[in-house]
Scaffold this motif. Structure first.
Motif, PDB file in Angstrom:
ATOM      1  N   GLN A  66       0.881  12.365  -8.912  1.00 16.37           N
ATOM      2  CA  GLN A  66      -0.089  13.921  -8.645  1.00 16.37           C
ATOM      3  C   GLN A  66       1.119  14.935  -8.700  1.00 16.37           C
ATOM      4  OE1 GLN A  66      -1.986  12.908  -5.016  1.00 16.37           O
ATOM      5  NE2 GLN A  66      -3.899  12.168  -6.094  1.00 16.37           N
ATOM      6  N   PHE A 110       0.809   4.383  -2.482  1.00 13.89           N
ATOM      7  CA  PHE A 110       0.863   5.697  -2.039  1.00 13.89           C
ATOM      8  C   PHE A 110       1.839   6.590  -2.691  1.00 13.89           C
ATOM      9  CE2 PHE A 110      -1.137   4.492   2.147  1.00 13.89           C
ATOM     10  CZ  PHE A 110      -2.530   3.976   1.490  1.00 13.89           C
ATOM     11  N   THR A 167      -3.070   5.306   7.748  1.00 16.73           N
ATOM     12  CA  THR A 167      -4.106   4.735   6.800  1.00 16.73           C
ATOM     13  C   THR A 167      -5.482   5.326   7.203  1.00 16.73           C
ATOM     14  OG1 THR A 167      -2.959   2.591   6.851  1.00 16.73           O
ATOM     15  CG2 THR A 167      -4.989   2.723   5.719  1.00 16.73           C
ATOM     16  N   ASN A 216      -6.403   6.697   0.907  1.00 17.65           N
ATOM     17  CA  ASN A 216      -5.280   7.912   1.131  1.00 17.65           C
ATOM     18  C   ASN A 216      -4.844   8.390  -0.066  1.00 17.65           C
ATOM     19  OD1 ASN A 216      -4.937   6.261   3.645  1.00 17.65           O
ATOM     20  ND2 ASN A 216      -3.054   6.893   3.626  1.00 17.65           N
ATOM     21  N   HIS A 217      -5.051   7.733  -1.231  1.00 17.56           N
ATOM     22  CA  HIS A 217      -4.402   8.352  -2.319  1.00 17.56           C
ATOM     23  C   HIS A 217      -5.360   8.932  -3.342  1.00 17.56           C
ATOM     24  CE1 HIS A 217      -5.589   4.169  -2.785  1.00 17.56           C
ATOM     25  NE2 HIS A 217      -5.709   4.225  -4.091  1.00 17.56           N
ATOM     26  N   ILE A 222      -2.005  12.902   3.445  1.00 20.67           N
ATOM     27  CA  ILE A 222      -1.739  12.232   4.564  1.00 20.67           C
ATOM     28  C   ILE A 222      -0.339  11.779   4.830  1.00 20.67           C
ATOM     29  CG2 ILE A 222      -2.318  10.165   6.096  1.00 20.67           C
ATOM     30  CD1 ILE A 222      -5.066  10.341   4.509  1.00 20.67           C
ATOM     31  N   THR A 223       0.390  12.433   5.702  1.00 17.99           N
ATOM     32  CA  THR A 223       1.966  12.084   5.771  1.00 17.99           C
ATOM     33  C   THR A 223       2.237  10.505   6.169  1.00 17.99           C
ATOM     34  OG1 THR A 223       2.115  14.350   6.763  1.00 17.99           O
ATOM     35  CG2 THR A 223       4.021  13.166   7.007  1.00 17.99           C
ATOM     36  N   ASP A 224       1.280  10.146   7.220  1.00 14.66           N
ATOM     37  CA  ASP A 224       1.576   8.833   7.560  1.00 14.66           C
ATOM     38  C   ASP A 224       0.465   8.207   8.086  1.00 14.66           C
ATOM     39  OD1 ASP A 224       3.140   6.480   7.637  1.00 14.66           O
ATOM     40  OD2 ASP A 224       4.821   7.564   8.776  1.00 14.66           O
ATOM     41  N   ALA A 250     -11.113  14.856   4.036  1.00 10.68           N
ATOM     42  CA  ALA A 250     -11.792  15.228   2.732  1.00 10.68           C
ATOM     43  C   ALA A 250     -11.006  14.932   1.673  1.00 10.68           C
ATOM     44  CB  ALA A 250     -12.087  16.617   2.808  1.00 10.68           C
ATOM     45  N   VAL A 286      -9.292   1.709   1.516  1.00 14.78           N
ATOM     46  CA  VAL A 286      -8.030   2.434   1.769  1.00 14.78           C
ATOM     47  C   VAL A 286      -8.204   3.619   0.775  1.00 14.78           C
ATOM     48  CG1 VAL A 286      -5.553   3.107   2.078  1.00 14.78           C
ATOM     49  CG2 VAL A 286      -6.560   0.967   2.641  1.00 14.78           C
ATOM     50  N   VAL A 298       1.222   6.927  -6.437  1.00 13.12           N
ATOM     51  CA  VAL A 298       0.127   8.106  -6.608  1.00 13.12           C
ATOM     52  C   VAL A 298       0.486   9.352  -6.590  1.00 13.12           C
ATOM     53  CG1 VAL A 298      -1.967   8.645  -6.051  1.00 13.12           C
ATOM     54  CG2 VAL A 298      -1.617   6.299  -6.483  1.00 13.12           C
ATOM     55  N   ARG A 299       1.164   9.661  -5.447  1.00 11.66           N
ATOM     56  CA  ARG A 299       1.836  11.138  -4.833  1.00 11.66           C
ATOM     57  C   ARG A 299       2.534  11.463  -5.935  1.00 11.66           C
ATOM     58  NH1 ARG A 299       3.286  10.821   1.260  1.00 11.66           N
ATOM     59  NH2 ARG A 299       0.959   9.768   1.295  1.00 11.66           N
ATOM     60  N   GLU A 330     -11.775  24.510  -2.988  1.00 12.21           N
ATOM     61  CA  GLU A 330     -11.930  23.173  -2.201  1.00 12.21           C
ATOM     62  C   GLU A 330     -13.306  22.691  -2.504  1.00 12.21           C
ATOM     63  OE1 GLU A 330      -8.584  24.142   1.194  1.00 12.21           O
ATOM     64  OE2 GLU A 330     -10.696  24.167   1.807  1.00 12.21           O
ATOM     65  N   LEU A 379      -8.424  17.165   1.008  1.00 13.70           N
ATOM     66  CA  LEU A 379      -7.778  18.439   0.657  1.00 13.70           C
ATOM     67  C   LEU A 379      -6.223  18.561   1.266  1.00 13.70           C
ATOM     68  CD1 LEU A 379     -10.985  20.414   1.668  1.00 13.70           C
ATOM     69  CD2 LEU A 379     -10.141  19.899  -0.625  1.00 13.70           C
ATOM     70  N   PRO A 405      -8.302  11.368  -4.734  1.00 15.61           N
ATOM     71  CA  PRO A 405      -8.569  12.734  -4.604  1.00 15.61           C
ATOM     72  C   PRO A 405      -9.978  13.031  -4.225  1.00 15.61           C
ATOM     73  CG  PRO A 405      -8.905  12.096  -6.957  1.00 15.61           C
ATOM     74  CD  PRO A 405      -8.413  10.926  -6.135  1.00 15.61           C
ATOM     75  N   PRO A 406     -10.237  14.244  -3.500  1.00 14.41           N
ATOM     76  CA  PRO A 406     -11.575  14.192  -2.854  1.00 14.41           C
ATOM     77  C   PRO A 406     -12.985  13.925  -3.639  1.00 14.41           C
ATOM     78  CG  PRO A 406     -10.189  16.260  -2.965  1.00 14.41           C
ATOM     79  CD  PRO A 406      -9.574  15.338  -3.684  1.00 14.41           C
ATOM     80  N   GLN A 457     -13.367  21.012  -5.605  1.00 14.76           N
ATOM     81  CA  GLN A 457     -12.581  19.927  -5.671  1.00 14.76           C
ATOM     82  C   GLN A 457     -13.366  18.785  -5.125  1.00 14.76           C
ATOM     83  OE1 GLN A 457      -9.084  21.560  -3.816  1.00 14.76           O
ATOM     84  NE2 GLN A 457      -7.971  19.619  -4.157  1.00 14.76           N
ATOM     85  N   ILE A 458     -14.257  19.196  -4.285  1.00 17.89           N
ATOM     86  CA  ILE A 458     -15.076  17.942  -3.717  1.00 17.89           C
ATOM     87  C   ILE A 458     -16.091  17.552  -4.501  1.00 17.89           C
ATOM     88  CG2 ILE A 458     -16.655  17.292  -1.742  1.00 17.89           C
ATOM     89  CD1 ILE A 458     -14.750  18.972   0.220  1.00 17.89           C
ATOM     90  N   MET A 463       0.818  -1.334   0.042  1.00 14.51           N
ATOM     91  CA  MET A 463      -0.108   0.039   0.109  1.00 14.51           C
ATOM     92  C   MET A 463       0.948   1.299  -0.036  1.00 14.51           C
ATOM     93  SD  MET A 463      -2.807  -0.699  -0.480  1.00 14.51           S
ATOM     94  CE  MET A 463      -3.854   0.956  -0.222  1.00 14.51           C
TER      95      MET A 463
END
Lengths: 315, 271, 372
Positions: free
Chosen positions: A26, A19, C60, C69-70, C56-58, C51, C67, A22-23, B165, C53, C72-73, B168-169, A15
């Motif tokens: 992006q 990520f 899940t 995390n990756h 997430i640094t770290d 959301a 999951v 993906v990051r 934002e 926007l 988009p809103p 975006q949502i 995972m």
């Protein structure tokens, strides 16, 4: 149990990898998007500003033929010639004098106009429109107006001068007066813009400041000196630097009124560049002059950026 | 704040005297453009008003062509600047990407290069592109503008980022957000920049002088110079009629947009 | 079923100090979950991470067991209401409400259907052609809510949506939002700095401070058994009275701030209270008015607030200012020495060093919560 937790760890790792990918994607995507939005501007800046500027510097080390192609590399010779040429030195001298004549007077008159036009009086909008009107008058039109006013025989100015019992002045033909005449024209032309900006600056000063000064019983000139001028200082600073930069770039009024004369008295730097390049076809030497102009403006803008933020009084 | 009548009177006197002095040259030109040559030469007050000067100006010079060219050039530059500046300002306000700050400095750097200092190679570029005597040669070099970008950037910054934002949502892309939200919301500042762009383009002098060699795309400013140099020496009425024609569009625009322009320019310059 | 699950969620900018530190929690479907904390605690950041926007640094983040995390809103299937409502000023109410549906290319027929339904529900039917600037604060708020409702997203995020309204309207909107959420069965994550809002609206509350979870629980639990001194002083108004305390050598007395002795039964003092630096706390409503016979202390009143339905009194206890809240109207003046009753079973005990709760008030639950 240990297998299950191993799997979980592996899952976790994969995972993480997803990520990261993906990051990264992006990031690349947003970079491309940013560049797409900026690319039209960047492209045009490159073609019509950065490249020509570099090319100007390059040309200033060469002699050229009439079409602008380089012929002989001469190193600093163009610059050496410039700074030993009485004509160019005179041009520099005139340019600085011109700045000295126009900038303070423009700013003082505009400030005066802005202050009196900032009072809450009936019909003040009409006066504001009149004061800003010269902003809508082009160099060519303004120059034509003044060409007539300066006309030695039937011009309005000489009529006044003679009515007052003096001898007629050769406004545009007398070397002692030509630069002054150009300066008067320029001041008149610039007042519209500087007035508009200074008025905007005045109007953005918080009225509470004046109200609390009123409660303290401060007089008109005290308020002007202690509130208006300090609060206006960022605007004043901006206006002064812009006026200086504009003065260095003066061209149109000279082309119409004096063509640089008499005796090169009004041969300001941009006119000098124009004449050297497009009349005499000395592109190398003209480019060297353009580099000098560039450095002058660069210094002015640098000063503006450096001191613009610190030395002036912000709220 | 209330003012005594005496003080008010002083202000009105100052305002009036200043207005007369400042407006005198323009007024004089306006009056002269309706005067007969006879009156002008004798230096008398107008004894009769006539439209002859305007008729002569239009007859002897392709003024309509010049005016049309100026309109085309000014409107093209205005639109070009609005599009490029708003796109760039959008990127600086709403997009985050690597190198954005660097590019911002590049934009600032452009303010340090006066167009006049790079005019020689620019002329050569236009010539080599065969753009002399074309509308594109007169307009495209002025589309990108740092000042306009900064002015719009200031205004875009006042748009709450929550709008972005929320979009975006809702799943709206950047370009659509730019078109359907940012541009309509920032309408006023676009008008300001448009007016400013039109004024400065209409009044451009040096570049049209270099980039035009005949009447096909020559702008009215250069036309006025032609009028002034070619007209037999003392026909001032015709020259003034030409000058009045040149300034009327910009004066109207200025009178209409003065308030917006003042606010917009102060904002772009100082914040 | 868990709608949202956070596992060790961490946020830091430029590898600097962590704004959020290993936040783990799960939110049930249909739950009204409130994130509360002082400004700068990281609650808004956390919401914005859910959301999509903020990165997430770290850790899940799962929504519906997936999951995200990756993502988009727009792919997280949620709606959000912002503090400033984020209404598009150039669009009418109708266009504002339909904005998201248009972006998602919902069919025209369905757009109109949903618009009508939502506008009716929110009482906006008459206002559809107006622009936001022609609306009152409460109406704007309603439009923002409508935009969220019309999206039919099962998860709704709200970032201090009521803080721009005046007090009276805010009380009304609290009830409305709460009813709306129940009626539509929404899962709600609601951020506020106002503990009253948190207490009145939340099924469960998470108290956040400095990016660290202080406590998660039902409002009453947070009130009665605050997990630490921060929660004790953050939740409840007026805040819990706190004071440093020491047992007398024979454990027959607990002396608060060196001036207020409380009688104790030495046998009831558990061992874990004995070896630590104690801070004790007592709610304002648990400092009762004493009759002559059962008064435990006489305290000098330093301030009186008459609220009509109740009276708030303030006393100096050592370096602390304590308050007592008595129902009804009391004719008491500043400077009076009045009898009060403070009893040991209402005291919460905290470790002064770790600030953790050692023992909650024993009398609390049995008296306060009345089951129906």
């Amino acid at each position: 149990m240990s297998i299950a937790s191993d799997l979980a760890v592996q899952n976790q790792d994969s995972m993480e990898l997803v990520f990261k990918q993906v990051r990264k994607k992006q990031k690349i995507k947003s970079f491309i998007k940013g560049i797409l939005f900026l690319s039209p501007s960047i492209l045009l800046f490159s073609v019509f500003l950065f490249y020509p500027m570099l090319r100007t510097i390059y040309l200033s080390f060469f002699l050229t033929d009439a079409s602008g192609s380089t012929t002989v590399f001469v190193g600093w010779q163009n610059y050496i010639n410039l700074f030993t040429s009485p004509v160019f030195l005179k041009s520099m001298m005139s340019t600085f004098l011109f700045v000295l004549y126009t900038v303070p007077v423009t700013v003082i008159i505009s400030l005066f106009l802005a202050v009196i036009a900032n009072e809450k009086l009936k019909g003040v909008g009409f006066f504001r429109t009149i004061y800003s009107s010269s902003m809508g008058i082009s160099v060519a039109a303004a120059s034509v107006f003044w060409l007539y006013l300066f006309n030695p025989s039937m011009g309005f100015l000489n009529m006044i001068v003679e009515a007052l019992g003096f001898e007629a002045i050769g406004w545009l033909t007398d070397p002692a007066w030509a630069l002054v005449s150009i300066s008067i024209t320029t001041i008149w032309m610039n007042i519209g813009f500087t007035f508009l900006i200074l008025l905007g600056g005045l109007q953005s000063i918080d009225s509470y400041l004046y109200e609390s000064a009123d409660i303290d019983g401060a007089g008109y000139f005290y308020k002007l000196r202690r509130i208006t001028i300090p609060m206006l200082s960022p605007t004043l600073f901006f206006v002064i630097t812009v006026t200086i930069i504009n003065a260095f770039q003066t061209f149109g009024q000279i082309d119409i009124l004096t063509q640089g004369g008499p005796a090169n008295e009004t041969n300001l730097i941009v006119y000098s560049i124009y004449r050297e390049a497009f009349v005499n076809y000395q592109f190398g030497s003209a480019s060297a002059q353009a580099v000098v102009l560039f450095i002058l403006i660069l210094l002015m803008t640098a000063i503006q950026f450096k001191f613009g933020e610190r030395k002036v009084h912000y709220q | 704040m209330t003012m005594g009548t005496g003080k008010k009177l002083i202000f009105y006197i100052l305002l009036t005297i200043s207005a007369i002095i400042l407006f005198a040259p323009t007024l004089m030109a306006l009056v002269m453009s309706f005067m007969s040559n006879q009156d002008i030469l004798t230096g008398s007050l107008p004894t009769s008003l006539t439209l002859d000067n305007y008729k002569n100006a239009f007859e002897r010079f392709p003024l309509f062509q010049y005016l049309f060219n100026s309109f085309v050039v000014s409107i093209l530059i205005m639109i070009g600047q609005l599009v490029l500046c708003s796109l760039a300002a959008y990127a600086f306000v709403f997009l985050e990407f690597k190198g954005r700050d660097l590019l911002f400095y590049v934009f600032i750097a452009t303010m340090m290069i006066p167009f006049e200092a790079s005019i020689i190679p620019n002329f050569h570029i236009i010539r080599d592109l065969n753009w002399i005597d074309t509308y594109q040669g007169l307009t495209i070099p002025f589309f990108a503008m740092a000042f306009g970008t900064f002015l719009l950037r200031q205004n875009f910054k006042m748009i709450p980022k929550e709008l972005k934002e929320a979009s975006q949502i809702a799943g709206m892309g950047d370009f659509r957000f730019y078109l359907t939200v940012v541009l309509p919301v920032a309408k006023t500042s676009l008008v300001t920049l448009g007016v400013y762009g039109f004024l400065t383009s209409w009044n451009m002098y040096l570049w049209p002088l270099l980039a035009t060699t005949n009447d096909s795309v020559r702008t009215v400013q250069i036309g006025l110079k032609q009028l002034q140099t070619q007209e037999q020496l003392n026909d001032w009425g015709v020259i003034m009629a030409g000058a009045v024609i040149v300034i009327i569009p910009t004066l109207i625009l200025l009178f209409l947009g003065q308030k917006k322009l003042q606010r917009g320019l102060t904002e772009g310059a100082l914040k | 079923m868990e709608q949202v699950e956070l596992i060790d969620i961490t946020k830091s900018y430029d590898k600097q100090k962590k704004v959020l530190n290993e936040i783990s929690l799960s939110i049930e479907k249909g739950e009204f979950f409130v994130l509360v904390g002082p400004s700068g605690s990281g609650k808004s950041t956390l919401l914005r991470m859910i959301a999509g926007l903020e990165d997430i640094t770290d850790g899940t983040l799962k929504i519906n067991d997936k999951v995200v995390n990756h993502l988009p809103p727009k792919e997280r299937n949620l709606s959000m209401v912002f503090q400033n409502y984020a209404l598009y000023p150039h669009l009418t109410v109708e266009q504002n409400i339909l904005f998201g549906l248009k972006a998602k290319k919902v069919s025209k027929v369905e757009q109109q259907e949903r618009l009508r339904e939502t506008a009716e529900m929110m009482g906006l039917s008459e206002l559809l052609s107006r622009k936001p600037r022609e609306l009152s604060g409460g109406q704007r708020q309603r439009v923002a809510l409508a935009r969220s409702v019309v999206s039919q997203a099962p998860l709704c995020l709200m970032d201090e949506p009521l803080s721009n309204l005046d007090a009276k309207l805010r009380a009304n909107m609290r009830v409305e939002i709460r009813r709306l959420q129940k009626r539509l069965g929404l899962t709600m994550i609601y951020v506020t700095h106002d503990q009253v809002e948190a207490m009145t609206m939340g099924d469960r509350i998470m108290v956040l401070n400095d990016g660290i979870i202080q406590q998660i629980g039902k409002p009453i639990t947070l009130y009665n058994e605050p997990a630490n001194l921060f929660v004790a002083s953050f939740i409840g108004s007026p805040k819990m009275n706190l004071g440093k305390a020491k047992f007398s050598t024979d454990y027959k007395q607990l002396i608060i701030e060196g001036v207020l002795p409380i009688e104790m039964d030495p046998l009831s003092v558990s061992e874990r209270l004995k070896d630590v630096n104690l801070t004790v706390g007592i709610r304002a409503e648990h400092i009762f008015s004493g009759m002559e016979e059962n008064a435990t202390h006489y305290l000098e009143v330093v301030n009186v607030e008459h609220l009509g339905n109740e009276t708030t009194l303030a006393f100096d206890i050592g370096t602390e200012l304590w308050t007592a809240k008595w129902p009804g109207q009391w004719m008491i003046n500043v400077g009076d020495k009045i009898p009060v009753r403070i009893s040991v079973e209402h005291l919460c005990y905290f470790d002064s060093d770790s600030e953790e709760l050692l023992k909650a008030a024993t009398a609390g639950k049995s008296q306060e919560v009345v089951a129906i």
